[in-house]
Design a protein around this motif. Structure first.
Motif, PDB file in Angstrom:
ATOM      1  N   ALA A 111      10.485   1.181   1.789  1.00  0.00           N
ATOM      2  CA  ALA A 111       9.004   0.125   1.780  1.00  0.00           C
ATOM      3  C   ALA A 111       9.602  -0.988   0.980  1.00  0.00           C
ATOM      4  O   ALA A 111       9.340  -2.225   1.579  1.00  0.00           O
ATOM      5  N   TRP A 112      10.335  -1.051  -0.014  1.00  0.00           N
ATOM      6  CA  TRP A 112      10.610  -2.111  -0.616  1.00  0.00           C
ATOM      7  C   TRP A 112      11.648  -3.093   0.106  1.00  0.00           C
ATOM      8  O   TRP A 112      11.315  -4.273   0.370  1.00  0.00           O
ATOM      9  N   GLY A 150      11.323   8.545  -3.962  1.00  0.00           N
ATOM     10  CA  GLY A 150      12.278   7.437  -4.124  1.00  0.00           C
ATOM     11  C   GLY A 150      12.953   6.817  -2.992  1.00  0.00           C
ATOM     12  O   GLY A 150      12.952   5.473  -3.009  1.00  0.00           O
ATOM     13  N   SER A 151      13.213   7.660  -2.210  1.00  0.00           N
ATOM     14  CA  SER A 151      13.944   6.981  -1.011  1.00  0.00           C
ATOM     15  C   SER A 151      12.775   6.405  -0.087  1.00  0.00           C
ATOM     16  O   SER A 151      13.213   5.270   0.465  1.00  0.00           O
ATOM     17  N   GLY A 152      11.494   7.068   0.155  1.00  0.00           N
ATOM     18  CA  GLY A 152      10.233   6.355   0.957  1.00  0.00           C
ATOM     19  C   GLY A 152      10.026   5.120   0.224  1.00  0.00           C
ATOM     20  O   GLY A 152       9.955   3.877   0.748  1.00  0.00           O
ATOM     21  N   LEU A 153       9.818   4.988  -1.087  1.00  0.00           N
ATOM     22  CA  LEU A 153       9.531   3.939  -2.032  1.00  0.00           C
ATOM     23  C   LEU A 153      10.802   2.651  -1.908  1.00  0.00           C
ATOM     24  O   LEU A 153      10.226   1.359  -1.412  1.00  0.00           O
ATOM     25  N   LEU A 166      13.129  -7.924   3.519  1.00  0.00           N
ATOM     26  CA  LEU A 166      13.403  -8.260   4.786  1.00  0.00           C
ATOM     27  C   LEU A 166      12.422  -9.111   5.395  1.00  0.00           C
ATOM     28  O   LEU A 166      12.904 -10.197   6.196  1.00  0.00           O
ATOM     29  N   GLN A 167      11.158  -8.702   5.242  1.00  0.00           N
ATOM     30  CA  GLN A 167      10.175  -9.499   5.994  1.00  0.00           C
ATOM     31  C   GLN A 167      10.076 -10.851   5.445  1.00  0.00           C
ATOM     32  O   GLN A 167       9.800 -11.813   6.170  1.00  0.00           O
ATOM     33  N   LEU A 221       0.683  -1.313   0.098  1.00  0.00           N
ATOM     34  CA  LEU A 221       0.110  -0.035  -0.013  1.00  0.00           C
ATOM     35  C   LEU A 221       0.752   1.240  -0.062  1.00  0.00           C
ATOM     36  O   LEU A 221       0.676   2.245  -0.532  1.00  0.00           O
ATOM     37  N   ALA A 222       2.082   1.018   0.310  1.00  0.00           N
ATOM     38  CA  ALA A 222       2.991   2.512   0.674  1.00  0.00           C
ATOM     39  C   ALA A 222       3.043   3.383  -0.569  1.00  0.00           C
ATOM     40  O   ALA A 222       2.992   4.587  -0.483  1.00  0.00           O
TER      41      ALA A 222
END
Length: 308
Positions: free
Chosen positions: A290-291, A284-287, A296-297, A248-249
Motif C-alpha cells: 500500500a505504501w 507487513g507485506s500488505g502495508l 508511485l501515485q 485507509l489500508a
C-alpha cells in the motif's frame, strides 16, 4: 483560506479513518457471527443468501439517503454481471474457508489479497512491478506457509481450507482490479447494490440444493451477520469518499485483531504462535504494498504535472 482548506482536508481524512475502523469492526463481527452459524450447520451458500437478504435493506436505506433510486441505473450491465460473478465466487470461497479454518487464520489468509492484486495488475493491466514489491509478494506467501504449520502434525491447518482461503483472496483481488475500471463510470452505490442483489439471487437458487431449516437462535445469528455486513459495506464505501485508499489500508488490518478477540471471546479459540508470526509478515507485506502504491501515485502526478 489555505488554513481552512487544510483543516477541512484533515477533518475529511479523520472521518474516513473513523469510518474505516467501523468497517473493520463490522467485518470482524460479521465473520464471528457467521463462524458461530457455521458451527450450527449453516453452509457457505446459505451464509451468502442470508448475508444478502438481511444486508440488502441496510444498503437500500443508504442508497436512498445518499443518491436516490436513480443511482441504481447503469450503462454497463455486462460489467456488473462479470464483477458480480467474480464476487460471488470469491465470497463463497471466503465463507467456505471460514467454515473450514479457525476464525483468526481465515481472516489472516484473506489478507493475502494485496499479493494477488499486485500479480493481477501485472498480468492483466501491464502495471510495472518493481523489485521491492516482488519482495513483498514473496514475503506474504512465506507468511502463509508459516500459518499452515507444515509438518505440525495434528496442529497443521487443513490444506484444503488454506487453498480455498487463497482462492477467496485471489477472487477478491480480481474484483479489486475490475473495480478500478468500473469506478470511472459507475457510482459506488450502483456497484454495491447490484452485487448484493446478484449474490442474493444466486444464493436463493442454491438454497434447494444446500439449504436446511435452522432454529431461531441460528437465524438470529444470520440476521445479525447480514446487518453487520451491510453496515460494513456502507462504512467501507463511505470511507473512500473521505480519504485515499493508501491512507485507509493500514486500518483494514484491525480485522485480524477483531478476529483474534472475537475468536477468543465467542469461540474460546486463540491463534498459535505460527499464526501470529504469519499475520505479522502478511500484514507487513500488505502495508508495504500500500505504501509503495502511494509513492508511485505521487510520482505519476509529479511526472504528469506540466511546468508553469
Amino acid at each position: 483560506m489555505t488554513v481552512e482548506l487544510s483543516s477541512a482536508r484533515q477533518e475529511n481524512v479523520a472521518r474516513g479513518i473513523g469510518l474505516r475502523i467501523a468497517s473493520a469492526g463490522s467485518f470482524s463481527t460479521m465473520a464471528a457471527l457467521l463462524k458461530l452459524a457455521g458451527e450450527q450447520g449453516v453452509v457457505a451458500p446459505e451464509m451468502m443468501f442470508y448475508r444478502a437478504l438481511f444486508g440488502l435493506p441496510v444498503v437500500l436505506i443508504w442508497v436512498f439517503a445518499t443518491g436516490g433510486v436513480g443511482v441504481l441505473s447503469t450503462q454497463r450491465p455486462l460489467a456488473h454481471l462479470g464483477r458480480t460473478a467474480l464476487g460471488i465466487l470469491a465470497i463463497l470461497c471466503s465463507l467456505q474457508a471460514l467454515v473450514m479454518l479457525p476464525l483468526a487464520e481465515a481472516a489472516t489468509i484473506g489478507f493475502t489479497m494485496p499479493i494477488f492484486a499486485t500479480l493481477l495488475a501485472w498480468l492483466l493491466l501491464r502495471e510495472r512491478v518493481g523489485r521491492r514489491r516482488w519482495l513483498a509478494v514473496a514475503c506474504g506467501l512465506f507468511g502463509v506457509v508459516i500459518i499452515m504449520r507444515p509438518g505440525g502434525g495434528g496442529g497443521a491447518l487443513p490444506l484444503a481450507g488454506v487453498i480455498v482461503g487463497l482462492f477467496a483472496a485471489l477472487g477478491t483481488a480480481g474484483v479489486t482490479v475490475a473495480l478500478r475500471q468500473m469506478r470511472e463510470t459507475e457510482h459506488v452505490a450502483t456497484i454495491v447494490f447490484w452485487f448484493f442483489a446478484g449474490s442474493g439471487l444466486v444464493g436463493l437458487a442454491l438454497l434447494p440444493l444446500f439449504g436446511s431449516v435452522h432454529d431461531g437462535e441460528t437465524m438470529a445469528l444470520l440476521a445479525a451477520a447480514g446487518v453487520a455486513g451491510g453496515f460494513m459495506q456502507i462504512t467501507m464505501t463511505a470511507s473512500l469518499q473521505s480519504a485515499p485508499v493508501s491512507v485507509l489500508a493500514p486500518f483494514d488490518y484491525l480485522q485480524i485483531v477483531g478476529a483474534v478477540v472475537l475468536g477468543w471471546a465467542l469461540l474460546s479459540t486463540l491463534p498459535t504462535v505460527n499464526t501470529l508470526a504469519g499475520a505479522i509478515i502478511i500484514s507487513g507485506s500488505g502495508l508495504f504494498t500500500a505504501w509503495r502504491e502511494r509513492v508511485l501515485q505521487r510520482e505519476r502526478v509529479i511526472t504528469a504535472t506540466p511546468f508553469s
